[in-house]
Design a protein around this motif. Sequence first.
Motif: not given
Lengths: 270, 475
Positions: A54, A56-57, A63-64, A66-67, A70, A136-138, A141, A220-221, A226, B413, B429
Amino acid sequence: MNKKRSFMNSIAAAPHIFWAVLFIILPLLIVLYYAFTDSDGHFSFSNIASLPSYASIFWLSLELSIIATAICLLLGYPLAYIIAKSKPKTQKILSMLLMLPMWTNLLIRTYSIMAILDNGGIINTLLGTSMQIVGTKGAVIFGMVYDFLPYMVLPIYTCISKIDKNMWEAASDLGCNTFSTLTKVIIPLSRSGIISGVTMVLVPSISTFYISQKLGGGTFELIGDTIERQFVTGALNVGAAISLVMMILILISLTVMNKFGDSDEGGIIV
Amino acid sequence: MKRIISLFLVLIMILSMAACSRNDDEVKTAVSVEEIKKPEYKSGQTITLKVYNWGEYISDGSEDSLDVNAAFEEYFNTNRSSLYGGAKVKVEYSTYPTNEDMYSKLKNSAVAYDIVVPSDYMIEKLKNEGMLFSFDTSTLSNYKNIPESFKKAYYDENNEYSVPYTYGMMGVIYNKEIVDKNDIYDEDNKKTWGLLWNEKYKNNILQFNNPRDAFATAMYWKGLNVNSTDPDEWDKALELLKEQKPLLQGYVNDEIFNKMKTESAAIAPYFVGDFLTMAEEEENLDFYYPDEGVNYFVDAMCIPSCSQNPHIAKEYINFMIGETAAVANAMYIGYASPNSAVINSEEYIEAMNEYAYEGENGEGAYELLYNYTPDVVNAAYDSLYPGEISPACYRSFDPDIQTHVNTLWEDLKISGSTELWVHILSIAIVVAVVAYAGYSIYIRKKRSRDYRMRDKQKMLEKRTKALENAQKPTE
């Protein structure tokens, strides 16, 4: 006298202890139990051993979030500063406006964002386009920032408004302009507010599952999804193991963050 | 401390008192309702019948519908009460969102439900774990309403654990304005799941956001067995889903209603009963059952082995499959009804004709629901794959396959979701924060060292001054 007081104290604390045991400690023990057993209830490390798959999930969630944190900080700090600097009457109105969206349930807010950003949603209808935003990931976020921004602003605002007015005056007397007052005096003094704000945004964004399901279009998950799916499909043990590791990681990162907080200010949660 | 520990033990004991689950050592044979003695009910006593059903899954008296539970109470109290010592009955109704929720509640909570309505595969699981009462369905006066095609199902071969309540079938919903009618057929002129893989409709296709149903669409399309215990078949299905992913707008659950109604998406697999609801608000929607095979589910009423009033539960089941209650429920729920009294009821047919849906040959909601039935599906599968058991119904997974499918789903996924800016931005960041923290620690250390140096210097100066002062008078 003393003895009597301590007895009274323990009576007064009893409901809280009972509550804490029943709803905090006991559930944690249950998670622990499930994390270290297999589906037949025998002791097993296999759940923990399956966790690396798990990774990479988990990284994506980290990452998401953290962004998102910020962005929340970049948007939230000036906002908190402006609110804290304004007149008391305006302060009341501004902080109420900030709280206003929180009166609506988080799920409903997220669902409405989805309706706004959707291919056949308000934005695309107005522009006459069919941009793919949801999925999208955007968009995820954006959802995190929208949903958790108040949690960033409020602690910083409280922290800034508690700073002694004399500090501002002293800074300008000693030759600071507005900008250097901010960077040299106000930001360092509001560090505990920033740290609790960051914590209060980072932790729920790492573990969110609803936002990513609705705004991520399910393509995506995140780690929260999960865990949810493991529980829904009945794989309680793996789900519990992931939650346990998440808790430990969050605990570690909070401890690290607290190191940077002012020890005498007491700062936050842990 | 001791007190706290003992409190823990008590709590754990309370929580582990499972109502319906039995210890593994016990033999898992079902107890028959007829074999056990009827409890001694007394006149004036009120019996609470605990019914646990899906949400929005019973006619509840809203919008001029019949309140079925109240009707049962009235029927029981006037007609059947004398058989139970003159006791009155009161229905306590609660709901669950998924089979798995129901299962864990039944297994772990201390509430003794009298009626549950699980789906087919869950009935099989409950039965195998000895969590259901068996009962003699031939003693139910309304059991004649259940068509033969719903009897002797795989999950209940002898009709002794369950009585069907509703059923539904999966198919493909599409928007007539956007989708070219020819695209729903394959080269052999058969309706196909392949529409969900059609590149023409990129970003306009939705897929289920749960592994079971999503894999099923791919497996039915390519003739794989959705109940396969062979990991390779699942791997093949995964390849198909990975192929499909770039074409998808998203993996969705109940958002599908909104997305199809607002024309945000044009193609989606879903259940026919829900399609009829969507078609009420969006007239461009149409529906078809792919010829390669579809999934159908049956939800059936069962009596959990923890039931305190299994005899009255039987009365309830019998009432629910009687014409009055069954018609009211079928009209309210909108799913197909496995009940001949409903299918032939004029009131019901009339109500179904009020649905807005109209197919291209003028067929209405009633025809859509009942022209293509589970036995037709099974027969079609038999002609495609003679000798095999029709995989139209999902079976309960064994744990190994469950884990395997979960892993594949995660794989799906993760696949293809590389957006580089996410990595770059987040790393930037973190680097910035670490650099700032390092810098400020460095500054703080440097400052405190400077201060210490200055203090030292001052001290030295003071001392030398003091020494000088001390030496002065002696001069």
